[in-house]
Write a protein that holds these residues in place. Sequence first.
Motif, PDB file in Angstrom:
ATOM      1  N   MET A   1       0.853  -1.194   0.000  1.00  0.00           N
ATOM      2  CA  MET A   1       0.000   0.000   0.000  1.00  0.00           C
ATOM      3  C   MET A   1       0.886   1.240   0.000  1.00  0.00           C
ATOM      4  SD  MET A   1      -3.039   1.053   2.672  1.00  0.00           S
ATOM      5  CE  MET A   1      -3.923  -0.451   2.319  1.00  0.00           C
ATOM      6  N   HIS A   2       0.583   2.192  -0.890  1.00  0.00           N
ATOM      7  CA  HIS A   2       1.387   3.401  -1.021  1.00  0.00           C
ATOM      8  C   HIS A   2       0.473   4.625  -1.106  1.00  0.00           C
ATOM      9  CE1 HIS A   2       5.042   1.068  -1.573  1.00  0.00           C
ATOM     10  NE2 HIS A   2       4.369   0.301  -2.421  1.00  0.00           N
ATOM     11  N   ILE A   3      -0.264   4.873  -0.047  1.00  0.00           N
ATOM     12  CA  ILE A   3      -1.120   6.054   0.002  1.00  0.00           C
ATOM     13  C   ILE A   3      -0.242   7.283   0.161  1.00  0.00           C
ATOM     14  CG2 ILE A   3      -2.899   7.243   1.337  1.00  0.00           C
ATOM     15  CD1 ILE A   3      -3.990   4.509   2.103  1.00  0.00           C
ATOM     16  N   THR A   4      -0.472   8.305  -0.637  1.00  0.00           N
ATOM     17  CA  THR A   4       0.336   9.525  -0.573  1.00  0.00           C
ATOM     18  C   THR A   4      -0.424  10.634   0.144  1.00  0.00           C
ATOM     19  OG1 THR A   4      -0.502  10.425  -2.651  1.00  0.00           O
ATOM     20  CG2 THR A   4       1.369   8.897  -2.790  1.00  0.00           C
ATOM     21  N   LEU A   5       0.333  11.622   0.615  1.00  0.00           N
ATOM     22  CA  LEU A   5      -0.293  12.784   1.235  1.00  0.00           C
ATOM     23  C   LEU A   5      -1.166  13.531   0.221  1.00  0.00           C
ATOM     24  CD1 LEU A   5       2.697  14.170   3.333  1.00  0.00           C
ATOM     25  CD2 LEU A   5       0.605  13.122   4.223  1.00  0.00           C
ATOM     26  N   ARG A   6      -0.760  13.526  -1.024  1.00  0.00           N
ATOM     27  CA  ARG A   6      -1.556  14.199  -2.051  1.00  0.00           C
ATOM     28  C   ARG A   6      -2.923  13.537  -2.196  1.00  0.00           C
ATOM     29  NH1 ARG A   6      -2.094  19.201  -3.850  1.00  0.00           N
ATOM     30  NH2 ARG A   6      -1.788  19.460  -6.090  1.00  0.00           N
ATOM     31  N   GLN A   7      -2.954  12.199  -2.159  1.00  0.00           N
ATOM     32  CA  GLN A   7      -4.239  11.498  -2.249  1.00  0.00           C
ATOM     33  C   GLN A   7      -5.122  11.811  -1.044  1.00  0.00           C
ATOM     34  OE1 GLN A   7      -2.771   7.536  -2.624  1.00  0.00           O
ATOM     35  NE2 GLN A   7      -2.509   7.647  -4.850  1.00  0.00           N
ATOM     36  N   LEU A   8      -4.525  11.875   0.136  1.00  0.00           N
ATOM     37  CA  LEU A   8      -5.298  12.226   1.333  1.00  0.00           C
ATOM     38  C   LEU A   8      -5.805  13.662   1.237  1.00  0.00           C
ATOM     39  CD1 LEU A   8      -3.093  10.608   4.129  1.00  0.00           C
ATOM     40  CD2 LEU A   8      -5.289   9.790   3.270  1.00  0.00           C
ATOM     41  N   GLY A  43      -9.007   2.336  -4.354  1.00  0.00           N
ATOM     42  CA  GLY A  43      -8.521   1.045  -4.808  1.00  0.00           C
ATOM     43  C   GLY A  43      -7.529   0.431  -3.826  1.00  0.00           C
ATOM     44  N   GLN A  44      -6.642   1.263  -3.253  1.00  0.00           N
ATOM     45  CA  GLN A  44      -5.659   0.747  -2.298  1.00  0.00           C
ATOM     46  C   GLN A  44      -6.325   0.294  -0.999  1.00  0.00           C
ATOM     47  OE1 GLN A  44      -1.680   2.532  -1.937  1.00  0.00           O
ATOM     48  NE2 GLN A  44      -2.439   4.217  -3.220  1.00  0.00           N
ATOM     49  N   LEU A  45      -7.354   1.023  -0.581  1.00  0.00           N
ATOM     50  CA  LEU A  45      -8.049   0.653   0.661  1.00  0.00           C
ATOM     51  C   LEU A  45      -9.044  -0.478   0.444  1.00  0.00           C
ATOM     52  CD1 LEU A  45      -8.697   4.224   2.126  1.00  0.00           C
ATOM     53  CD2 LEU A  45      -7.004   2.550   2.907  1.00  0.00           C
ATOM     54  N   GLY A  46      -9.464  -0.665  -0.788  1.00  0.00           N
ATOM     55  CA  GLY A  46     -10.418  -1.716  -1.088  1.00  0.00           C
ATOM     56  C   GLY A  46     -11.844  -1.389  -0.690  1.00  0.00           C
ATOM     57  N   VAL A  47     -12.134  -0.100  -0.499  1.00  0.00           N
ATOM     58  CA  VAL A  47     -13.488   0.337  -0.137  1.00  0.00           C
ATOM     59  C   VAL A  47     -13.795   1.626  -0.874  1.00  0.00           C
ATOM     60  CG1 VAL A  47     -13.418  -0.706   2.178  1.00  0.00           C
ATOM     61  CG2 VAL A  47     -12.683   1.681   1.862  1.00  0.00           C
ATOM     62  N   GLN A  48     -15.088   1.925  -0.992  1.00  0.00           N
ATOM     63  CA  GLN A  48     -15.492   3.237  -1.493  1.00  0.00           C
ATOM     64  C   GLN A  48     -15.617   4.191  -0.313  1.00  0.00           C
ATOM     65  OE1 GLN A  48     -19.027   3.106  -3.918  1.00  0.00           O
ATOM     66  NE2 GLN A  48     -17.859   2.532  -5.738  1.00  0.00           N
ATOM     67  N   LEU A  49     -15.112   5.408  -0.515  1.00  0.00           N
ATOM     68  CA  LEU A  49     -15.159   6.419   0.549  1.00  0.00           C
ATOM     69  C   LEU A  49     -16.369   7.327   0.393  1.00  0.00           C
ATOM     70  CD1 LEU A  49     -11.366   7.342   0.482  1.00  0.00           C
ATOM     71  CD2 LEU A  49     -12.538   5.855   2.128  1.00  0.00           C
ATOM     72  N   PHE A  50     -16.964   7.344  -0.782  1.00  0.00           N
ATOM     73  CA  PHE A  50     -18.151   8.149  -1.056  1.00  0.00           C
ATOM     74  C   PHE A  50     -19.198   7.279  -1.752  1.00  0.00           C
ATOM     75  CE2 PHE A  50     -14.579  11.070  -1.031  1.00  0.00           C
ATOM     76  CZ  PHE A  50     -15.039  12.150  -0.277  1.00  0.00           C
ATOM     77  N   ASP A  51     -20.434   7.570  -1.493  1.00  0.00           N
ATOM     78  CA  ASP A  51     -21.517   6.993  -2.278  1.00  0.00           C
ATOM     79  C   ASP A  51     -21.813   7.949  -3.426  1.00  0.00           C
ATOM     80  OD1 ASP A  51     -21.792   4.788  -0.598  1.00  0.00           O
ATOM     81  OD2 ASP A  51     -23.161   5.866   0.738  1.00  0.00           O
ATOM     82  N   GLY A  63     -15.572   6.694   4.574  1.00  0.00           N
ATOM     83  CA  GLY A  63     -15.004   8.035   4.470  1.00  0.00           C
ATOM     84  C   GLY A  63     -14.970   8.737   5.815  1.00  0.00           C
ATOM     85  N   ARG A  64     -16.082   8.560   6.597  1.00  0.00           N
ATOM     86  CA  ARG A  64     -16.109   9.191   7.925  1.00  0.00           C
ATOM     87  C   ARG A  64     -15.028   8.617   8.837  1.00  0.00           C
ATOM     88  NH1 ARG A  64     -21.724   9.195   6.797  1.00  0.00           N
ATOM     89  NH2 ARG A  64     -21.983   7.117   7.723  1.00  0.00           N
ATOM     90  N   LEU A  65     -14.715   7.343   8.678  1.00  0.00           N
ATOM     91  CA  LEU A  65     -13.673   6.720   9.484  1.00  0.00           C
ATOM     92  C   LEU A  65     -12.282   7.241   9.098  1.00  0.00           C
ATOM     93  CD1 LEU A  65     -13.068   4.527  11.626  1.00  0.00           C
ATOM     94  CD2 LEU A  65     -12.854   2.898   9.732  1.00  0.00           C
ATOM     95  N   LEU A  66     -12.069   7.449   7.805  1.00  0.00           N
ATOM     96  CA  LEU A  66     -10.760   7.897   7.333  1.00  0.00           C
ATOM     97  C   LEU A  66     -10.524   9.379   7.587  1.00  0.00           C
ATOM     98  CD1 LEU A  66      -8.122   7.476   5.735  1.00  0.00           C
ATOM     99  CD2 LEU A  66      -9.445   7.891   3.631  1.00  0.00           C
ATOM    100  N   LEU A  71      -6.898  14.064   8.215  1.00  0.00           N
ATOM    101  CA  LEU A  71      -6.637  15.436   8.665  1.00  0.00           C
ATOM    102  C   LEU A  71      -5.424  15.496   9.582  1.00  0.00           C
ATOM    103  CD1 LEU A  71     -10.095  17.129   9.398  1.00  0.00           C
ATOM    104  CD2 LEU A  71      -8.553  17.465   7.454  1.00  0.00           C
ATOM    105  N   ALA A  72      -5.323  14.512  10.499  1.00  0.00           N
ATOM    106  CA  ALA A  72      -4.196  14.500  11.429  1.00  0.00           C
ATOM    107  C   ALA A  72      -2.871  14.384  10.682  1.00  0.00           C
ATOM    108  CB  ALA A  72      -4.353  13.358  12.429  1.00  0.00           C
TER     109      ALA A  72
END
Length: 290
Positions: A1-8, A43-51, A63-66, A71-72
Amino acid sequence: MHITLRQLEVFAEVLKSGSTTQASVVLSLSQSAVSAALADIEGQLGVQLFDRVGKRLVINEHGRLLYPKALALLEQAGEIEHLFNHDNGSLRIGASSTIGNYMLPAMIADYRLDFPHTPLELNVGNTNDVINAVSDFRVDLGLIEGPCQLPELITQPWLDDELVVFVAPENPLAGRVVSLESLAREPWILRERGSGTREVLDHLLLPQLPDFNLVMELGNSEAIKHAVRHGIGISCLSRRVISEQLSSGSLVEIRLPVAPMVRKLYLIHHRQKHISGALSRFLTYCREAQ
């Protein structure tokens, strides 16, 4: 998994804006780049963050969990950027005892008046200790009482410093010009080997005192001053170290039949050491002390 700050950052802005179109404007990205970044993190998390509701994006439980964790992380990254954009990095200084105990406190006080938020660490030891600390990158800058021959370190002459021989006021030699023979017969209290003061004495004075009488070696200038004051022997330290005692008369200088013993103090740093803004500013304070 390679989540970037830009993606966040894209995820958080889409949540706040409610659409990829508005997020692209705020982030100065194309809408397709925003959509791609959002799709990649999902795709990296394997879930949708928005409906997806029509053309709207509605945050869901994932999305609410992430969101608070994203933000932190973004806030911490912002703190790191702020830290180094303003060059508020910490400063680690190593100094031999005469410099660290008697010269640097006033310089550090002035420095902190101008730069109160720069963390500063001072380590005091003998000259060899400081040289080793600079060589091992354990300190950023060293201030020492003698030259350094290590090729990996840059050595810059700094200040002149005079060494004086002194005794207790009750000593018969107090205030007199004495012969080298008389000095050799006196009980001597010296700094330990490895100190800058001892190195100067070993080269300039002690070779002229055949069979001199060494009774004690101490690793602390204050201990030497107290020992001399109580009549245990005579010693030699920097004039800066005993200036208050000479002024008050609790210690008395002996006038030597040789040229004044003046040594050079030095600044040292590693050749591969990056000179940060914080270090550059402190070097300026050091040079102004001349």
